[in-house]
Design a protein around this motif. Structure first.
Motif, short mmCIF file in Angstrom:
data_model
loop_
_atom_site.label_atom_id
_atom_site.label_comp_id
_atom_site.label_asym_id
_atom_site.label_seq_id
_atom_site.Cartn_x
_atom_site.Cartn_y
_atom_site.Cartn_z
N UNK A 1 1.16 -2.19 -10.33
CA UNK A 1 0.64 -1.56 -9.11
C UNK A 1 1.12 -0.12 -9.06
N UNK A 2 0.26 0.73 -8.51
CA UNK A 2 0.66 2.13 -8.29
C UNK A 2 1.33 2.17 -6.92
N UNK A 3 2.65 2.29 -6.93
CA UNK A 3 3.41 2.32 -5.68
C UNK A 3 4.13 3.67 -5.62
N UNK A 4 4.01 4.37 -4.50
CA UNK A 4 4.61 5.70 -4.42
C UNK A 4 3.98 6.58 -5.47
N UNK A 5 4.83 7.34 -6.21
CA UNK A 5 4.25 8.26 -7.19
C UNK A 5 4.29 7.70 -8.61
N UNK A 6 4.60 6.42 -8.73
CA UNK A 6 4.69 5.88 -10.08
C UNK A 6 3.98 4.54 -10.22
N UNK A 7 4.20 3.93 -11.38
CA UNK A 7 3.62 2.61 -11.64
C UNK A 7 4.76 1.61 -11.65
N UNK A 8 4.58 0.51 -10.95
CA UNK A 8 5.56 -0.57 -10.98
C UNK A 8 4.99 -1.72 -11.78
N UNK A 9 5.84 -2.34 -12.59
CA UNK A 9 5.45 -3.53 -13.35
C UNK A 9 6.44 -4.63 -12.98
N UNK A 10 5.95 -5.64 -12.29
CA UNK A 10 6.79 -6.75 -11.83
C UNK A 10 6.42 -8.03 -12.55
N UNK A 11 7.38 -8.96 -12.63
CA UNK A 11 7.00 -10.33 -12.99
C UNK A 11 5.99 -10.79 -11.94
N UNK A 12 4.93 -11.43 -12.40
CA UNK A 12 3.82 -11.75 -11.48
C UNK A 12 4.11 -13.06 -10.75
N UNK A 13 5.22 -13.06 -10.02
CA UNK A 13 5.74 -14.30 -9.45
C UNK A 13 6.55 -13.97 -8.21
N UNK A 14 5.96 -14.21 -7.05
CA UNK A 14 6.69 -13.91 -5.82
C UNK A 14 7.97 -14.75 -5.76
N UNK A 15 9.04 -14.10 -5.32
CA UNK A 15 10.35 -14.76 -5.29
C UNK A 15 10.39 -15.88 -4.25
N UNK A 16 9.44 -15.86 -3.30
CA UNK A 16 9.41 -16.88 -2.26
C UNK A 16 8.91 -18.20 -2.83
N UNK A 17 7.61 -18.38 -2.94
CA UNK A 17 7.07 -19.66 -3.43
C UNK A 17 6.24 -19.47 -4.69
N UNK A 18 6.47 -18.36 -5.41
CA UNK A 18 5.86 -18.22 -6.73
C UNK A 18 4.39 -17.88 -6.77
N UNK A 19 3.82 -17.38 -5.69
CA UNK A 19 2.43 -16.94 -5.76
C UNK A 19 2.34 -15.69 -6.67
N UNK A 20 1.16 -15.46 -7.23
CA UNK A 20 0.98 -14.29 -8.10
C UNK A 20 0.95 -13.02 -7.25
N UNK A 21 1.83 -12.09 -7.57
CA UNK A 21 1.84 -10.83 -6.82
C UNK A 21 0.59 -10.00 -7.13
N UNK A 22 -0.02 -10.26 -8.26
CA UNK A 22 -1.20 -9.47 -8.65
C UNK A 22 -2.41 -9.76 -7.76
N UNK A 23 -2.33 -10.79 -6.91
CA UNK A 23 -3.44 -11.00 -5.97
C UNK A 23 -3.05 -10.51 -4.58
N UNK A 24 -1.92 -9.77 -4.52
CA UNK A 24 -1.47 -9.23 -3.23
C UNK A 24 -2.18 -7.93 -2.90
N UNK A 25 -1.60 -7.26 -1.91
CA UNK A 25 -2.22 -6.02 -1.39
C UNK A 25 -1.22 -4.88 -1.44
N UNK A 26 -1.73 -3.67 -1.62
CA UNK A 26 -0.85 -2.50 -1.55
C UNK A 26 -0.90 -1.97 -0.12
N UNK A 27 0.28 -1.92 0.50
CA UNK A 27 0.37 -1.47 1.89
C UNK A 27 1.52 -0.46 1.99
N UNK A 28 1.20 0.74 2.40
CA UNK A 28 2.21 1.80 2.58
C UNK A 28 3.13 1.94 1.37
N UNK A 29 2.57 1.99 0.21
CA UNK A 29 3.37 2.22 -1.01
C UNK A 29 4.19 1.03 -1.45
N UNK A 30 3.93 -0.15 -0.86
CA UNK A 30 4.63 -1.37 -1.27
C UNK A 30 3.60 -2.43 -1.64
#
Ligand code: FES
Ligand code: FE
Length: 340
Positions: free
Chosen positions: A49-78
């Motif tokens: 995801x392009x967050x702030x002025x750079x690119x972030x690469x995360x494990x595609x696994x939410x720390x909560x219940x393991x949903x894919x972060x790649x189906x999330x949304x970009x909101x205010x640079x997060x």
């Protein structure tokens, strides 16, 4: 498991060895500012995801219940998870848990975040905190004397990235796989190869005779053979071929996304300092389409998936013909990229 299939431990060792280096994961244009992108690298699912002025690469696994972060949304640079709205900052730390506002966020509420950057029209990721080497060198990308084609991608090759680099490095297959284009079966003798390690890459150089073809800037209707000098720079998953012929300099920048030990996506760009009209780009890419389509069935047929160790003698290299390939494999082993 057949002897030609690597063990889980061998795959893990390959992935770990490759993790220290930069690999391409997407075209820059595929990663837009408004949404995350799912990619795979060395058997690992990532959310870019392009967050702030750079690119972030995360494990595609939410720390909560393991949903894919790649189906999330970009909101205010997060990046906000689609499931319960946990929100991750640029570095992968949770900064908002909507169901628990006003209470402290658990310290473990974070995901692994890997070095990621944009270069040469591609997004690159390194799965180690501290890359062992820089990005592959591609000086012609910023050199205005060279016109660059758009990238061509070749999807889902059933082959290890290292096998594909070797195929591009290997000139003695030209007469057999690319007859009449890159080689002549009546002249199968290898050229005089030179190969050496230079900083963080391997160089292999040789001069051969080739049938006239578009990559040499050959004159219309030319016949006979033309002399071309290759200077190939290899990185673990990238090769930059520099071909110098009387018609000019032709660069093939070919880099592989090692999706897994047996699957790769190829990104290929041609740069040339002759025939500069961009309207001609498609002809150069069409030429590469032919070459790649000739290589694909051969490379995909190779077993084992990963190169057997040099010391095993499971591949019968012959000298001097295979010298650059021996040098590449030896260098991979020195870099700590084991095969099987
Ligand atoms: Fe991501 Fe619950 S799984 S917020
Ligand atoms: Fe080939």
């Amino acid at each position: 498991m057949s002897a030609l299939e690597p063990s889980p431990a061998a795959i893990e060792a390959f992935n770990t060895g490759m993790a220290g280096f930069w690999h391409p994961v997407a075209l820059t244009s595929e990663l837009t500012a408004d949404r995350p992108l799912a990619v795979e690298l060395l058997g690992r699912r990532l959310a870019l995801a392009r967050l702030g002025d750079g690119i972030s690469a995360f494990d595609d696994l939410c720390r909560h219940f393991g949903a894919a972060l790649s189906i999330g949304q970009i909101v205010d640079g997060c990046l906000r998870c689609a499931y319960h709205g946990w929100t991750y900052d640029q570095g992968g730390t949770v900064v908002d848990i909507p169901a628990r506002r006003g209470l402290p966020i658990p310290r473990e509420a974070k995901v692994a975040c890997y070095p990621a950057t944009d270069a040469f029209g591609l997004v690159w990721v390194c799965l180690a905190e501290h890359p062992k080497a820089g990005l592959p060198a591609y000086p012609e990308f910023a050199d205005e004397a060279f016109v660059k084609t758009p990238y061509r991608t070749y999807e889902g090759w059933q082959a290890a990235a290292t096998r594909i680099v070797m195929a591009a490095l290997d000139d003695t297959h030209f007469p057999w796989v690319h007859p009449g284009i890159l080689g002549d079966p009546s002249q199968p003798e290898p050229p005089d190869h030179k190969a050496w390690v230079s900083g963080d890459h391997l160089v292999a150089a040789y001069t051969i005779e080739q049938p006239p073809n578009i990559s040499l800037g050959s004159a219309e209707g030319a016949t006979g053979l033309e002399s071309v000098t290759y200077t190939n720079n290899c990185f673990p998953s990238t090769i930059r071929l520099h071909k110098e012929a009387p018609g000019g300099v032709f660069i093939l920048f070919q880099t592989m996304q090692p999706i897994a030990h047996n699957r790769s996506r190829i990104f290929l760009q041609v740069a040339r300092n002759f025939d500069l009209d961009p309207a001609r780009d498609e002809s150069y890419l069409a030429f590469e389409d032919v070459i790649q389509s000739q290589d694909k069935p051969v490379v995909e047929s190779q077993r084992p998936w990963l190169l057997p160790p040099l010391s095993s003698r499971l591949m019968l290299y012959v000298r001097p013909a295979d010298l650059p390939l021996i040098a590449y494999q030896k260098w991979l082993e020195e870099l700590g990229i084991p095969q099987i």
